[in-house]
Structures are given as C-alpha cells and as structure tokens.
Design an enzyme around this catalytic site. Structure first.
Site, PDB file in Angstrom:
ATOM      1  N   ARG A  23       0.821  -1.203   0.000  1.00  0.00           N
ATOM      2  CA  ARG A  23       0.000   0.000   0.000  1.00  0.00           C
ATOM      3  C   ARG A  23       0.854   1.252   0.000  1.00  0.00           C
ATOM      4  NH1 ARG A  23      -1.017   1.273   5.754  1.00  0.00           N
ATOM      5  NH2 ARG A  23      -3.049   2.132   5.199  1.00  0.00           N
ATOM      6  N   TYR A 151       7.251   8.433  16.045  1.00  0.00           N
ATOM      7  CA  TYR A 151       7.442   8.349  14.594  1.00  0.00           C
ATOM      8  C   TYR A 151       8.597   9.230  14.140  1.00  0.00           C
ATOM      9  CZ  TYR A 151       6.201   8.447   9.611  1.00  0.00           C
ATOM     10  OH  TYR A 151       6.223   8.342   8.244  1.00  0.00           O
TER      11      TYR A 151
END
Length: 245
Positions: A23, A151
């Site tokens: 994806r 992140y």
C-alpha cells in the site's frame, strides 16, 4: 516460496526488494521498479500486491523471519542488488500520554526493522561490491510533528543509519540514502482532519500534497546507476515544506 506467480521477465533486470509494498508509497515504488524492468520482491505481512511483485511474508520485527525471507529471495531470484526500506507504522499520541509500548513498537518497525533488513541485504551487496540502499524517511523526522515523538524519532534516526552505512560500505560500491517524503496522498494522510490538511496545504509552497508516484520517481533515480556518486544524502520530496531542515 513466493506467494505470487513467477515473474515472466526471467533473469533480466536487477533483483529489488521493497518492504511494505502492499500500500501507499511502498506500493508505488514497487510498481515503478517493475515498470523499469527490474525483478521485484517484497517482504510484508499481507495484502494485495501490484502485478509482477513476488511476495515473501515476514514480520520485520522478527530477525529470524527476515533472514529466512532474504534467503528465499536469493534462492528464487538471485542476489539482492537494491533494497528499499519502506515499511512503517504510526501510533500518534501526545508526549505525556504516550506509553512505552506506543513508542517502542513504532521504533521496532520503522528503525530496528529497517536495520534488520539492511543488515541482511548488505551481505550479498558486500560480496558483489555493489548495491543501492534507499531508506524511506519522512519530513517529520527533520521538521518534527506534535504527537509524533515516536514516529519522528524513528525517521530521524534513519539519517544517521544511512550516513554510517555510507562511511562503512561506500568503498565497496554501495550507496545508502534517505528519501524523505512530505505529505503524500495515501490512506495515512486521508485520515487527517480537514483542519490539519488545510494547515499543511497553507504551509506547503507547492500548494498540494504529493502523489506516491512522485516519491517513487525519486527513489528510482537514487537506486539507479546514474546516482552512483550520491550517498549519505537526505532527499526531500515535500513540495518545499521542510526547506532549511
């Protein structure tokens, strides 16, 4: 054995491994390498793949599984010449509310998982005295992001990884670079609120988000023979959002 049918192209083209090709950006990158005539495999956890991409299911947080996947790819397709580490996850949370698990799990996939793949792929590259390693970072790793300490930390660390690899393996014909996308039209960014989207669009000089294909084009160049003298670089694909970072 791969989960898809054998690639019809046969032994032509390079053997390219793209992690997380099911994806988003990883998918577009895999499609680009297939279009370029390369033989492409992915290490991923599951999902639909682009046509022409061989599937090897493994969790990149598991060292033994990563080693087994690369061993199978080498047996089925040949030595890996290009690695694109694109697999990544997010678990956004404000700093004071972020749990150890939310921090550690993101780092284990985005940073340590990348390390596991790079370490294994580099073995064949060192023997061949050539190779391309492309790490998919993020503008957030350079620019920062509220609620994204985990992140941003994982993506910022990829810069040190690529530059250390460049110094260690550069004399063997191996390059290592970071491609740092900004905001790209993917499932991940589609989940952003309208207010957040408007804020970033206002601050992106290009006035729009990128398409995954635009990131894939830069990765294709960095992995090419033409980029043989580019290593240890951080290449932003962010429409100007992070200028100066």
């Amino acid at each position: 054995m791969p989960a898809t049918e054998s690639i019809a192209a046969g032994p032509t083209g390079r053997v390219v491994v793209v992690t997380g090709a099911a994806r988003g950006i990883g998918r577009a990158i895999a499609e680009r390498f297939v279009a370029d005539g390369d033989r492409v495999a992915t290490i991923y956890r599951g999902g639909d793949l682009p046509k022409g991409v061989e599937a090897y299911v493994a969790d990149i947080t598991d060292t033994a599984a990563v080693d087994a996947a690369f061993t199978a790819i080498e047996k089925d397709m040949g030595p890996v010449e290009v690695l694109v580490a694109s697999a990544g996850v997010t678990k956004d949370q404000l700093l004071m509310r972020m749990s150890d698990e939310e921090f550690e799990s993101v780092v284990d996939v985005n940073l340590t998982g990348t390390f596991r793949c790079v370490r294994r792929a580099s073995k064949g590259m060192i023997r061949a005295r050539k190779g391309r390693i492309v790490l998919i970072g993020s503008i957030v790793g350079l620019f920062g992001g509220a609620g994204q300490v985990n992140y941003a930390s994982s993506k910022a660390a990829l810069v040190g990884m690529a530059r250390s690899i460049s110094r260690e393996l550069g004399s063997r014909g191996i390059t290592a670079n970071v491609v740092a996308p900004g905001y790209v039209e993917t499932d991940m960014t589609s989940a952003l609120s309208d207010d957040v989207r408007k804020f970033y669009l206002k601050n992106i000089p290009a006035g729009r988000f990128a398409s995954p294909d635009e990131v894939a084009s830069v990765v294709s160049f960095v992995a090419s023979d033409a980029a043989g003298y580019v290593t240890g670089a951080v290449i932003p694909v962010d429409g100007g959002l992070g200028m100066g970072h």
